[in-house]
Design a protein around this motif. Structure first.
Motif, short mmCIF file in Angstrom:
data_model
loop_
_atom_site.label_atom_id
_atom_site.label_comp_id
_atom_site.label_asym_id
_atom_site.label_seq_id
_atom_site.Cartn_x
_atom_site.Cartn_y
_atom_site.Cartn_z
N LEU A 242 13.84 -0.60 -15.07
CA LEU A 242 12.48 -0.71 -15.60
C LEU A 242 11.46 -0.08 -14.64
O LEU A 242 10.50 0.55 -15.09
CB LEU A 242 12.14 -2.18 -15.84
N ILE A 243 11.67 -0.23 -13.34
CA ILE A 243 10.75 0.38 -12.37
C ILE A 243 10.83 1.90 -12.44
O ILE A 243 9.81 2.59 -12.40
CB ILE A 243 11.06 -0.11 -10.94
N PHE A 252 4.93 10.06 -12.22
CA PHE A 252 4.93 10.06 -10.76
C PHE A 252 5.37 11.43 -10.25
O PHE A 252 6.25 12.07 -10.84
CB PHE A 252 5.90 9.00 -10.23
N ASN A 253 4.76 11.87 -9.17
CA ASN A 253 5.23 13.05 -8.48
C ASN A 253 6.48 12.70 -7.68
O ASN A 253 6.78 11.53 -7.46
CB ASN A 253 4.14 13.59 -7.53
N PHE A 254 7.17 13.72 -7.21
CA PHE A 254 8.43 13.50 -6.49
C PHE A 254 8.23 12.60 -5.28
O PHE A 254 9.04 11.70 -5.01
CB PHE A 254 9.02 14.84 -6.06
N ASP A 255 7.12 12.81 -4.54
CA ASP A 255 6.90 12.02 -3.32
C ASP A 255 6.50 10.58 -3.62
O ASP A 255 6.46 9.75 -2.72
CB ASP A 255 5.83 12.68 -2.44
N GLN A 256 6.22 10.28 -4.89
CA GLN A 256 5.85 8.91 -5.26
C GLN A 256 7.06 8.03 -5.55
O GLN A 256 6.89 6.84 -5.80
CB GLN A 256 4.92 8.91 -6.47
N TYR A 257 8.24 8.62 -5.50
CA TYR A 257 9.45 7.84 -5.75
C TYR A 257 9.98 7.20 -4.47
O TYR A 257 11.15 6.83 -4.39
CB TYR A 257 10.53 8.73 -6.37
N ILE A 258 9.10 7.01 -3.52
CA ILE A 258 9.50 6.37 -2.26
C ILE A 258 9.96 4.93 -2.48
O ILE A 258 10.70 4.37 -1.67
CB ILE A 258 8.32 6.41 -1.26
N PHE A 259 9.56 4.34 -3.61
CA PHE A 259 9.95 2.95 -3.89
C PHE A 259 11.45 2.76 -4.01
O PHE A 259 11.97 1.65 -3.88
CB PHE A 259 9.27 2.44 -5.17
N LEU A 299 5.93 -0.85 -1.70
CA LEU A 299 6.16 0.58 -1.85
C LEU A 299 5.62 1.10 -3.17
O LEU A 299 5.04 2.20 -3.23
CB LEU A 299 7.65 0.89 -1.73
N LEU A 300 5.78 0.32 -4.23
CA LEU A 300 5.25 0.72 -5.53
C LEU A 300 3.72 0.77 -5.47
O LEU A 300 3.10 1.66 -6.06
CB LEU A 300 5.72 -0.25 -6.61
N ALA A 301 3.13 -0.19 -4.77
CA ALA A 301 1.67 -0.18 -4.60
C ALA A 301 1.22 1.07 -3.84
O ALA A 301 0.20 1.68 -4.19
CB ALA A 301 1.24 -1.45 -3.86
N LEU A 302 1.97 1.46 -2.82
CA LEU A 302 1.65 2.67 -2.07
C LEU A 302 1.73 3.91 -2.97
O LEU A 302 0.89 4.81 -2.87
CB LEU A 302 2.59 2.83 -0.87
N CYS A 303 2.72 3.91 -3.84
CA CYS A 303 2.86 5.02 -4.79
C CYS A 303 1.64 5.12 -5.70
O CYS A 303 1.17 6.22 -6.02
CB CYS A 303 4.12 4.85 -5.63
N LEU A 304 1.13 3.97 -6.12
CA LEU A 304 -0.06 3.95 -6.98
C LEU A 304 -1.29 4.41 -6.21
O LEU A 304 -2.19 5.05 -6.78
CB LEU A 304 -0.27 2.54 -7.53
N ILE A 305 -1.35 4.08 -4.92
CA ILE A 305 -2.45 4.55 -4.09
C ILE A 305 -2.39 6.07 -3.92
O ILE A 305 -3.41 6.76 -3.92
CB ILE A 305 -2.43 3.85 -2.72
N PHE A 306 -1.16 6.62 -3.81
CA PHE A 306 -0.99 8.07 -3.76
C PHE A 306 -1.56 8.70 -5.03
O PHE A 306 -2.21 9.74 -4.99
CB PHE A 306 0.49 8.44 -3.62
N PHE A 307 -1.32 8.03 -6.15
CA PHE A 307 -1.82 8.52 -7.44
C PHE A 307 -3.35 8.54 -7.41
O PHE A 307 -3.99 9.48 -7.88
CB PHE A 307 -1.33 7.62 -8.57
N LEU A 308 -3.95 7.49 -6.84
CA LEU A 308 -5.41 7.42 -6.73
C LEU A 308 -5.93 8.53 -5.84
O LEU A 308 -6.94 9.17 -6.16
CB LEU A 308 -5.82 6.05 -6.16
N SER A 309 -5.26 8.81 -4.74
CA SER A 309 -5.68 9.86 -3.82
C SER A 309 -5.66 11.21 -4.51
O SER A 309 -6.60 12.02 -4.36
CB SER A 309 -4.76 9.88 -2.58
N ASP A 310 -4.61 11.49 -5.27
CA ASP A 310 -4.51 12.75 -6.00
C ASP A 310 -5.63 12.85 -7.02
O ASP A 310 -6.20 13.92 -7.25
CB ASP A 310 -3.17 12.86 -6.71
#
Length: 316
Positions: A242-243, A252-259, A299-310
């Motif tokens: 599900l995640i 998600f971009n490739f670098d957002q799959y850090i989770f 980690l998922l929260a960090l990925c969402l923050i990356f999305f906000l930065s972009d």
């Protein structure tokens, strides 16, 4: 104080706030007024009160479990996990009962402050709904093991954990910020709910023998250890799927799959459960799965923050 901290079971707190982190940071990554600007619906005061209320509910649940299982004799010498306060005699039933009442009131006041900060007087019906939900959450935390009709002794504990530590925690926290629904968030909400149930299921697999003898009919007692393992695989693997689906649908971009880093200890955990023959050896896995779930949420929260930065860069 040392005994009260142990009774509060601090190690369970990271798991309880996992949904809050994801739901709140999801709100942070969302722009307002349908205009792509850095202005967000996120509020630090709401976030802080969400954490405070959730921690209060978790501590209340831990106190109530200590009291309920202690009074029913479920916590005995055959129980594998760490000794609880009433079982070991360091806290009396009367003292624990008083702590449950005090924690209930403090959690309720925190919930009221949270509801006011989120909705003020502009969203009256939302306030009433979440106030009722808060009362149900407090009552459910207590009634899990306390009383003759304790639902934890009838195998319904998994439902409570899934609803309140998955759906309400994640989906509900986002709604308090945004005042609207986003059904895509249901995917991580369900995932965190399943992982939280996984921790409870692991606990019940560890205590299967003692629970059966004391009449605590958890789902594990009802289905047996072999099927409980299959159930456990379903919970963890479904959450991971599900995640990933959430990430794909969110573009998600490739670098957002850090989770996916959090998946490695989860897979290792599943292998350990598969090989396990001795329930006692499952006890360390509770902490590992709980921390893995917390790691996944961060980690998922960090990925969402990356999305906000972009988003900010692309619209600056």
């Amino acid at each position: 104080m040392k005994h009260w901290i142990e009774a509060a079971r601090v190690r369970t707190l990271p798991l309880s706030v996992s949904g809050i982190i994801v739901g709140s940071i999801y709100a942070l990554s969302k722009p307002t007024d349908e205009i792509l600007t850095p202005t967000q619906v996120f509020s630090w005061s709401i976030f802080g009160l969400l954490l405070l209320t959730t921690v209060g509910l978790q501590v209340l649940s831990n106190f109530a479990n200590d009291y309920g299982d202690g009074m029913k004799g479920t916590d005995n010498n055959e129980r594998i996990g760490p000794k609880r306060a009433i079982q070991s005699g360091v806290i009396s039933p009367k003292e624990m009962k008083r702590a449950i009442v005090i924690t209930s009131f403090l959690t309720f006041f925190a919930a009221i402050a949270l509801i006011y900060n989120a909705f003020h007087f502009r969203y009256f019906y939302y306030s009433i709904f979440f106030l009722a939900l808060g009362l149900v959450a407090i009552a459910s935390a207590i009634r899990y093991t306390v009383g003759k009709e304790a639902y934890g002794y009838k195998g319904y504990g998994d439902i409570f954990v899934f609803v309140f530590f998955g759906l309400v925690s994640t989906f509900g926290s986002y709604f308090m910020f945004a005042k609207q629904l986003d059904f895509l968030l249901l995917l991580p909400s369900i995932a965190i709910g399943l992982l939280s149930v996984g921790v409870l299921n692991l606990n019940n697999m560890r205590d299967e023998v003692s629970d059966r003898k004391s009449g605590k009919n958890t789902i594990v007692v009802k289905m047996g250890g072999a099927k409980a393992k299959l159930y456990h695989y379903f919970l963890i693997l479904s959450a991971m799927i599900l995640i990933v689906l959430f990430a794909l649908l969110s573009n998600f971009n490739f670098d957002q799959y850090i989770f996916v880093v959090a998946f490695f200890p989860m897979v290792k955990h599943l292998i350990t459960v598969y090989k396990n023959k001795e329930p006692r050896n499952l006890d360390p896995e509770l902490k590992k799965l709980a921390l893995s779930t917390f790691l996944l949420s961060v980690l998922l929260a960090l990925c969402l923050i990356f999305f906000l930065s972009d988003l900010i860069v692309n619209n600056s």
